[in-house]
Enzyme design. Structure first.
Site, PDB file in Angstrom:
ATOM      1  N   SER A  94       0.845  -0.707   0.446  1.00  0.00           N
ATOM      2  CA  SER A  94       0.076  -0.669  -0.089  1.00  0.00           C
ATOM      3  C   SER A  94       0.791   1.125  -0.080  1.00  0.00           C
ATOM      4  O   SER A  94       0.386   1.601  -0.681  1.00  0.00           O
ATOM      5  CB  SER A  94      -1.047   0.485   0.484  1.00  0.00           C
ATOM      6  N   HIS A 115      -2.527  -9.134   1.932  1.00  0.00           N
ATOM      7  CA  HIS A 115      -1.869  -7.306   2.823  1.00  0.00           C
ATOM      8  C   HIS A 115      -3.268  -7.666   3.354  1.00  0.00           C
ATOM      9  O   HIS A 115      -3.403  -7.984   4.242  1.00  0.00           O
ATOM     10  CB  HIS A 115      -1.766  -6.646   1.506  1.00  0.00           C
ATOM     11  N   ARG A 149       3.672  -5.325  16.392  1.00  0.00           N
ATOM     12  CA  ARG A 149       2.165  -4.451  16.247  1.00  0.00           C
ATOM     13  C   ARG A 149       1.177  -5.959  17.102  1.00  0.00           C
ATOM     14  O   ARG A 149       0.018  -5.807  17.683  1.00  0.00           O
ATOM     15  CB  ARG A 149       1.385  -3.985  14.820  1.00  0.00           C
ATOM     16  N   ASP A 151      -2.471  -8.816  11.215  1.00  0.00           N
ATOM     17  CA  ASP A 151      -3.331  -8.844  11.620  1.00  0.00           C
ATOM     18  C   ASP A 151      -4.251 -10.343  11.775  1.00  0.00           C
ATOM     19  O   ASP A 151      -4.985 -10.364  12.056  1.00  0.00           O
ATOM     20  CB  ASP A 151      -3.532  -8.995   9.918  1.00  0.00           C
TER      21      ASP A 151
HETATM   22  N1  HAX Z   1       0.231 -19.958   5.055  1.00  0.00           N
HETATM   23  C1  HAX Z   1       0.842 -21.205   4.213  1.00  0.00           C
HETATM   24  N2  HAX Z   1       2.336 -21.007   3.929  1.00  0.00           N
HETATM   25  C2  HAX Z   1       2.103 -19.787   3.309  1.00  0.00           C
HETATM   26  C3  HAX Z   1       2.655 -18.285   4.696  1.00  0.00           C
HETATM   27  C4  HAX Z   1       1.234 -19.118   5.241  1.00  0.00           C
HETATM   28  N3  HAX Z   1       0.728 -18.098   6.436  1.00  0.00           N
HETATM   29  N4  HAX Z   1       3.461 -17.856   4.623  1.00  0.00           N
HETATM   30  C5  HAX Z   1       3.998 -17.715   3.559  1.00  0.00           C
HETATM   31  N5  HAX Z   1       3.995 -19.303   3.114  1.00  0.00           N
HETATM   32  C6  HAX Z   1       4.421 -20.245   1.632  1.00  0.00           C
HETATM   33  C7  HAX Z   1       4.130 -19.105   0.497  1.00  0.00           C
HETATM   34  O1  HAX Z   1       3.143 -19.000  -0.193  1.00  0.00           O
HETATM   35  C8  HAX Z   1       5.641 -19.906  -0.011  1.00  0.00           C
HETATM   36  O2  HAX Z   1       4.802 -20.891  -0.868  1.00  0.00           O
HETATM   37  P1  HAX Z   1       5.612 -21.548  -2.197  1.00  0.00           P
HETATM   38  O3  HAX Z   1       6.547 -21.231  -2.448  1.00  0.00           O
HETATM   39  O4  HAX Z   1       4.064 -22.855  -2.235  1.00  0.00           O
HETATM   40  O5  HAX Z   1       4.608 -19.709  -2.781  1.00  0.00           O
HETATM   41  C9  HAX Z   1       6.341 -19.275   0.658  1.00  0.00           C
HETATM   42  O6  HAX Z   1       6.035 -20.300   2.232  1.00  0.00           O
HETATM   43  C10 HAX Z   1       7.523 -18.720   0.660  1.00  0.00           C
HETATM   44  O7  HAX Z   1       7.218 -17.384   1.463  1.00  0.00           O
HETATM   45  P2  HAX Z   1       7.743 -16.306   2.274  1.00  0.00           P
HETATM   46  O8  HAX Z   1       8.813 -16.075   1.224  1.00  0.00           O
HETATM   47  O9  HAX Z   1       8.175 -17.292   3.923  1.00  0.00           O
HETATM   48  O10 HAX Z   1       6.173 -15.309   2.481  1.00  0.00           O
HETATM   49  P3  HAX Z   1       6.095 -13.826   1.146  1.00  0.00           P
HETATM   50  O11 HAX Z   1       7.358 -13.117   1.406  1.00  0.00           O
HETATM   51  O12 HAX Z   1       6.416 -15.023  -0.243  1.00  0.00           O
HETATM   52  O13 HAX Z   1       5.306 -13.810   1.487  1.00  0.00           O
HETATM   53  C11 HAX Z   1       3.233 -13.414   3.107  1.00  0.00           C
HETATM   54  C12 HAX Z   1       5.109 -12.743   2.579  1.00  0.00           C
HETATM   55  C13 HAX Z   1       3.143 -12.357   3.947  1.00  0.00           C
HETATM   56  C14 HAX Z   1       2.266 -12.645   1.615  1.00  0.00           C
HETATM   57  C15 HAX Z   1       3.138 -14.142   3.355  1.00  0.00           C
HETATM   58  O14 HAX Z   1       3.786 -15.036   4.423  1.00  0.00           O
HETATM   59  C16 HAX Z   1       1.056 -15.263   2.966  1.00  0.00           C
HETATM   60  O15 HAX Z   1       0.511 -15.868   2.468  1.00  0.00           O
HETATM   61  N6  HAX Z   1       0.703 -14.754   4.773  1.00  0.00           N
HETATM   62  C17 HAX Z   1      -0.575 -15.234   4.512  1.00  0.00           C
HETATM   63  C18 HAX Z   1      -1.463 -14.056   4.824  1.00  0.00           C
HETATM   64  C19 HAX Z   1      -0.927 -12.696   5.831  1.00  0.00           C
HETATM   65  O16 HAX Z   1      -1.201 -12.946   6.821  1.00  0.00           O
HETATM   66  N7  HAX Z   1      -1.259 -10.887   5.478  1.00  0.00           N
HETATM   67  C20 HAX Z   1      -0.425 -10.190   5.882  1.00  0.00           C
HETATM   68  C21 HAX Z   1       0.929  -9.428   6.061  1.00  0.00           C
HETATM   69  C22 HAX Z   1       1.059  -8.844   6.699  1.00  0.00           C
HETATM   70  C23 HAX Z   1       0.286  -7.358   6.025  1.00  0.00           C
HETATM   71  O17 HAX Z   1       0.687  -6.858   5.412  1.00  0.00           O
HETATM   72  N8  HAX Z   1      -0.416  -7.062   6.554  1.00  0.00           N
HETATM   73  O18 HAX Z   1      -0.823  -5.754   6.594  1.00  0.00           O
END
Ligand code: HAX
Length: 435
Positions: free
Chosen positions: A241, A271, A327, A373
């Site tokens: 964002s 996000h 947070r 979150d």
């Molecule tokens: N559950 C399951 N799998 C997860 C995971 C979770 N909470 N977090 C990461 N992974 C997986 C990824 O999907 C990825 O899988 P693939 O290789 O099969 O594609 C692998 O682990 C490596 O990912 P990463 O390098 O650890 O994480 P990224 O930097 O790519 O992504 C995310 C970060 C926040 C998008 C990810 O951890 C996620 O999807 N979390 C769940 C959604 C979430 O809580 N989002 C909010 C984040 C904070 C925020 O911005 N708040 O507004």
């Protein structure tokens, strides 16, 4: 010129001079190198912009102008003995780099109140949308509709000098931030409370009045909103964002358009929308397990089933953080003080024990810990704010403080149009052959 704007003018003039001389003398020095993994992998960690308002350390978490959340809770002014800081104080800090005095924060509360009137046509836009429109879409539409009031756009059309961009951006940022609680409360009451709206209480601060207009009269909820709107405000510049606001703002579109862009980005489930997904996940788990007091084994089974279905565990993981999010911890501290008996809060705490080892066991998740979150929804539910599709709007109101103070800095420093380089797969194939 108002007191905050004058302070910003003086600081911005100093820093802009320094920034220009840094680029002139050291511009050729390499700040980073980029691997193909980063090119394919969402540019993780690539140093590529200046963001003065906050900085994110993977181990320690966020610091706003050098201050951690526990430090801010002690140092920022509060209201009438409340133990949570006023978000007004954080905005002041982010904009000018100084912890404000109580009287300065009181001035800012009054100033935002003076600027808070929402144009009639914005309410008409909201009224025209069907009631099933997601609150984040409503929020974004309302913000775009207020671009008609942009001082930056009007002055640009009249031939404003580039040396005055910061001034017009400051005015737009202040006006927009002032109006957001009224818009958000209007969306909430319209969508979930039969269009029964609540008049603002002008004696209250920005967050307290927002809590009041949402219709939750508990003083603890006002206190929660002050904490909530402080801790969600900024997370350095690279998150989706903030980066969107920076990118859109670099085209010299107004603060309204840039912020609306940021909100469309916040509305994604990876996000900001994760805050609604977390509580939805918990509600569905309660329903499927048939209990609101599940055992850790039952929770572990449900988490595993979610992963087996190819879904993420919302509220866990982060692109930068490698420890529990401070947070999350700040909200936990609040909940430990007031809500330790809440069944839903206790589920959040059990998830904190159960989820990280399971995610670690997958061997690919870089951060198995909870993010911001993971906790917020359970606390909101406790105070009666159960309509989770509204949660990301709360996040958005807070995020305005960080991204709009940062946009003032971008305009003051005269940052150019953002334009990184993309490459084709053919380029990558050639690059691999040559390297
Ligand atoms: N559950 C399951 N799998 C997860 C995971 C979770 N909470 N977090 C990461 N992974 C997986 C990824 O999907 C990825 O899988 P693939 O290789 O099969 O594609 C692998 O682990 C490596 O990912 P990463 O390098 O650890 O994480 P990224 O930097 O790519 O992504 C995310 C970060 C926040 C998008 C990810 O951890 C996620 O999807 N979390 C769940 C959604 C979430 O809580 N989002 C909010 C984040 C904070 C925020 O911005 N708040 O507004």
């Amino acid at each position: 010129m108002d007191i905050l704007k004058e302070k910003f003018r003086v600081k911005a003039a100093e820093i802009t001079k320094e920034a220009k001389s840094i680029v002139k003398e050291h511009g050729a020095k390499k700040a980073d190198e980029v691997s193909l993994r980063q090119v394919f992998g969402g540019m993780r960690g690539v140093k590529s912009m200046i963001w003065e308002t906050s900085n994110l350390d993977p181990e320690e978490g966020i610091r706003f102008r050098g201050y951690s959340i526990p430090e801010l809770r002690k140092l920022l002014p509060s209201r009438n003995g409340d133990d949570q800081p006023l978000p007004e104080g954080l905005f002041w800090l982010m904009l000018v780099g100084e912890i404000p005095e109580q009287k300065e924060v009181d001035w800012l509360s009054d100033e935002w109140e003076k600027r808070a009137t929402v144009p009639a046509h914005t309410y008409a836009v909201l009224d025209a949308l069907p009631s099933h429109t997601h609150p984040m879409s409503q929020f974004t539409a309302a913000i775009v509709s207020m671009e008609s009031e942009s001082i930056f756009s009007q002055r640009y059309a009249d031939g404003m000098s580039k040396y005055d961009y910061w001034d017009a951006t400051y005015e737009d940022a202040m006006n927009l931030i002032a109006k957001l609680p009224r818009i958000a409360a209007y969306i909430y009451r319209k969508t979930f409370h039969d269009n029964k709206h609540i008049e603002p209480d002008l004696s209250l601060d920005w967050a307290g009045n927002f809590a009041h207009m949402l219709g939750i009269s508990d003083n603890q909820f006002k206190s929660l909103m002050r904490l909530y709107l402080t801790i969600h405000a900024d997370h350095e510049g690279g998150n989706a964002s903030a980066h969107t606001v920076h990118l859109v703002g670099s085209t010299l579109s107004s603060s309204y358009m840039a912020f609306a862009g940021g909100m469309t980005s916040l509305a994604g489930p990876l996000h900001g929308l994760a805050n609604q997904e977390v509580i939805k996940f918990i509600f569905e788990m309660i329903e499927e397990l048939g209990t609101d007091n599940p055992s850790k084994d039952e929770i572990a089974g449900y988490v595993q089933k979610t992963l087996d279905a190819g879904k993420v565990i919302p509220g866990y993981g982060h692109a930068v953080l490698r420890q529990p999010d401070p947070r999350f911890t700040a909200q936990r501290v609040f909940a430990e003080k007031y809500l330790s008996d809440s069944t839903i809060v206790n589920i959040v705490w059990k998830l904190f024990e159960v989820v990280p080892p399971i995610l670690e066991g997958l061997g690919k998740v870089k951060n198995p810990w909870p993010n911001v979150d993971a906790h917020s929804g359970a606390i909101l539910v406790h105070y009666g704010l159960k309509e989770y599709s509204f949660y990301t709007v709360l996040f958005g109101v807070s995020r305005a403080l960080g991204v709009l103070s940062a946009l003032c800095w971008s305009r003051a420093m005269g940052f150019p149009l953002e334009r990184p380089k993309s490459v084709t797969l053919d380029w990558v194939r050639e690059f691999i052959k040559e390297s």
